[in-house]
Design a protein around this motif. Structure first.
Motif, PDB file in Angstrom:
ATOM      1  N   ALA A   1       0.830  -1.206   0.000  1.00  0.00           N
ATOM      2  CA  ALA A   1       0.000   0.000   0.000  1.00  0.00           C
ATOM      3  C   ALA A   1       0.865   1.256   0.000  1.00  0.00           C
ATOM      4  O   ALA A   1       1.855   1.345   0.728  1.00  0.00           O
ATOM      5  CB  ALA A   1      -0.928   0.008   1.207  1.00  0.00           C
ATOM      6  N   ILE A   2       0.462   2.225  -0.813  1.00  0.00           N
ATOM      7  CA  ILE A   2       1.113   3.525  -0.836  1.00  0.00           C
ATOM      8  C   ILE A   2       0.485   4.432   0.226  1.00  0.00           C
ATOM      9  O   ILE A   2       1.171   5.046   1.038  1.00  0.00           O
ATOM     10  CB  ILE A   2       0.981   4.166  -2.233  1.00  0.00           C
ATOM     11  N   ARG A   3      -0.853   4.487   0.239  1.00  0.00           N
ATOM     12  CA  ARG A   3      -1.573   5.320   1.211  1.00  0.00           C
ATOM     13  C   ARG A   3      -1.721   4.534   2.521  1.00  0.00           C
ATOM     14  O   ARG A   3      -2.808   4.154   2.939  1.00  0.00           O
ATOM     15  CB  ARG A   3      -2.935   5.738   0.653  1.00  0.00           C
ATOM     16  N   ARG A   4      -0.583   4.315   3.176  1.00  0.00           N
ATOM     17  CA  ARG A   4      -0.542   3.436   4.341  1.00  0.00           C
ATOM     18  C   ARG A   4      -1.351   3.948   5.524  1.00  0.00           C
ATOM     19  O   ARG A   4      -1.822   3.156   6.346  1.00  0.00           O
ATOM     20  CB  ARG A   4       0.913   3.241   4.781  1.00  0.00           C
TER      21      ARG A   4
ATOM     22  N   ARG B   1       1.442  13.280 -10.439  1.00  0.00           N
ATOM     23  CA  ARG B   1       1.348  13.184  -8.982  1.00  0.00           C
ATOM     24  C   ARG B   1       1.724  11.799  -8.453  1.00  0.00           C
ATOM     25  O   ARG B   1       1.877  11.617  -7.239  1.00  0.00           O
ATOM     26  CB  ARG B   1      -0.064  13.557  -8.523  1.00  0.00           C
ATOM     27  N   VAL B   2       1.884  10.826  -9.329  1.00  0.00           N
ATOM     28  CA  VAL B   2       2.250   9.473  -8.912  1.00  0.00           C
ATOM     29  C   VAL B   2       3.704   9.206  -9.288  1.00  0.00           C
ATOM     30  O   VAL B   2       4.121   9.470 -10.414  1.00  0.00           O
ATOM     31  CB  VAL B   2       1.336   8.428  -9.560  1.00  0.00           C
ATOM     32  N   ILE B   3       4.471   8.711  -8.346  1.00  0.00           N
ATOM     33  CA  ILE B   3       5.898   8.479  -8.560  1.00  0.00           C
ATOM     34  C   ILE B   3       6.166   6.980  -8.643  1.00  0.00           C
ATOM     35  O   ILE B   3       5.745   6.215  -7.774  1.00  0.00           O
ATOM     36  CB  ILE B   3       6.719   9.101  -7.420  1.00  0.00           C
ATOM     37  N   HIS B   4       6.868   6.588  -9.700  1.00  0.00           N
ATOM     38  CA  HIS B   4       7.254   5.190  -9.890  1.00  0.00           C
ATOM     39  C   HIS B   4       8.760   5.045  -9.701  1.00  0.00           C
ATOM     40  O   HIS B   4       9.533   5.966  -9.979  1.00  0.00           O
ATOM     41  CB  HIS B   4       6.847   4.703 -11.283  1.00  0.00           C
TER      42      HIS B   4
ATOM     43  N   MET C   1       5.413   3.883  -6.046  1.00  0.00           N
ATOM     44  CA  MET C   1       5.987   3.946  -4.708  1.00  0.00           C
ATOM     45  C   MET C   1       5.568   5.172  -3.907  1.00  0.00           C
ATOM     46  O   MET C   1       5.779   5.218  -2.695  1.00  0.00           O
ATOM     47  CB  MET C   1       7.512   3.893  -4.782  1.00  0.00           C
ATOM     48  N   ALA C   2       4.997   6.191  -4.556  1.00  0.00           N
ATOM     49  CA  ALA C   2       4.613   7.389  -3.818  1.00  0.00           C
ATOM     50  C   ALA C   2       3.543   8.156  -4.578  1.00  0.00           C
ATOM     51  O   ALA C   2       3.332   7.951  -5.777  1.00  0.00           O
ATOM     52  CB  ALA C   2       5.827   8.283  -3.568  1.00  0.00           C
TER      53      ALA C   2
ATOM     54  N   ALA D   1      10.708  14.469  -5.684  1.00  0.00           N
ATOM     55  CA  ALA D   1       9.273  14.766  -5.779  1.00  0.00           C
ATOM     56  C   ALA D   1       8.963  15.242  -7.189  1.00  0.00           C
ATOM     57  O   ALA D   1       9.693  16.058  -7.755  1.00  0.00           O
ATOM     58  CB  ALA D   1       8.892  15.827  -4.759  1.00  0.00           C
ATOM     59  N   SER D   2       7.898  14.764  -7.748  1.00  0.00           N
ATOM     60  CA  SER D   2       7.531  15.096  -9.125  1.00  0.00           C
ATOM     61  C   SER D   2       6.836  16.442  -9.231  1.00  0.00           C
ATOM     62  O   SER D   2       6.764  17.032 -10.313  1.00  0.00           O
ATOM     63  CB  SER D   2       6.626  14.003  -9.695  1.00  0.00           C
TER      64      SER D   2
END
Length: 281
Positions: free
Chosen positions: A39-42, A170-173, A242-243, A220-221
């Motif tokens: 999970a990303i949104r832990r 907004r999503v980081i891989h 991952m984020a 950070a993107s």
């Protein structure tokens, strides 16, 4: 409703929204997870109980159980039990009233209509009326939360839904494979280009403070709040999500509450189950 057992496959942030809707409606729940959830949104994912023993999200308390006897004790405490059972072998033993596939794998990992009298699945990878009784649309937009009794959900585009005008940004891989260690925390404000995590070739000792110099820094993107960040020490392949960053300046508290999308999907699952079970609820 407490006599109606609903087993939810998956306990990530969207599955947690489903669990909240069903819990508040009075259903008895059991969550099934894998050995190492990603999970990303832990902060808003009950699957964290796999690592920590318990997880609390808003009004939900989840406890990881090692046996069905422990599961029963958690039910008696009016909490939500979770067991590690990625293949769903416990389903045949417990004979639930309904099974909900909320894994969000974009493909069917083994859920079938034969598992329970009522079956629902979230997102693409399932055909309503064939694999499960109902499919819930998960793509953000006008169709989000639509209950499909025939056919399939919209195919995965690989592009996240827009938030404040930002989608894929907004999503980081992960730029490479490695062990992830955060340099910031969920809820922190970051600036575009700021190192927010580091990828290392080897796992670092427990208790060691990570630094960008230990490996490959992940910037950070965009500027915003860290909405999600995979837990420290998790090994990711290249390209793994991952984020997640929320670019809205006044939405920090949203990092710690169930999302609008998760609540929407929870309501849709509840509606589908009540419709299917209207003769026996």
């Amino acid at each position: 409703m407490r006599e109606k057992l609903v087993i939810i496959r998956g306990a990530g942030d969207l599955a947690t929204g489903v669990a909240q809707s069903l819990y508040e409606a009075g259903f008895r729940l059991l969550l099934l997870e894998v050995e190492r959830p990603s999970a990303i949104r832990r902060q808003v994912a009950l699957c964290e109980a796999v690592y920590d023993g318990t997880a609390t999200v808003e009004n939900l308390m989840c406890r990881c159980c090692q046996s069905l006897a422990e599961v029963q004790a958690v039910w008696e405490a009016d909490d939500i039990p979770l067991i590690v059972d990625p293949s769903g072998t416990s389903i045949a033993t417990l004979k639930p009233w309904a099974v909900v596939d909320a894994i969000l794998a974009k493909k069917n990992l083994g859920t079938s209509r034969q598992m329970a009298p009522h079956t629902v699945a979230l997102g693409p990878g399932f055909t309503a009326g064939v694999d499960v009784d109902a499919v819930i649309e998960t793509k953000r937009g006008h169709q989000l939360g639509r209950i499909l009794w025939q056919g399939t959900a919209i195919a995965n585009t690989g592009i996240p839904g827009l938030i404040a005008g930002y989608g894929k940004e907004r999503v980081i891989h992960s730029p490479r494979a490695g062990f992830v260690y955060g340099l910031v925390h969920i809820g922190d404000k970051v600036k575009k280009g700021q190192p927010m995590a580091v990828l290392t070739k080897e796992a670092i000792p427990v208790g060691t403070t990570a630094s960008a110099s230990m490996g490959v820094p992940v910037p950070a993107s965009l500027t915003g709040f860290v909405r999600g960040l995979i837990r420290d020490g998790y090994y990711v392949p290249q390209g793994f999500k991952m984020a997640d960053i929320d670019p809205r300046d006044d939405e920090r508290e949203n990092c710690f509450t169930i999302s609008d999308k998760a609540r929407n999907l929870g309501g849709a699952v509840l509606t589908a189950l009540l419709w299917m079970g209207r003769g026996d609820v």
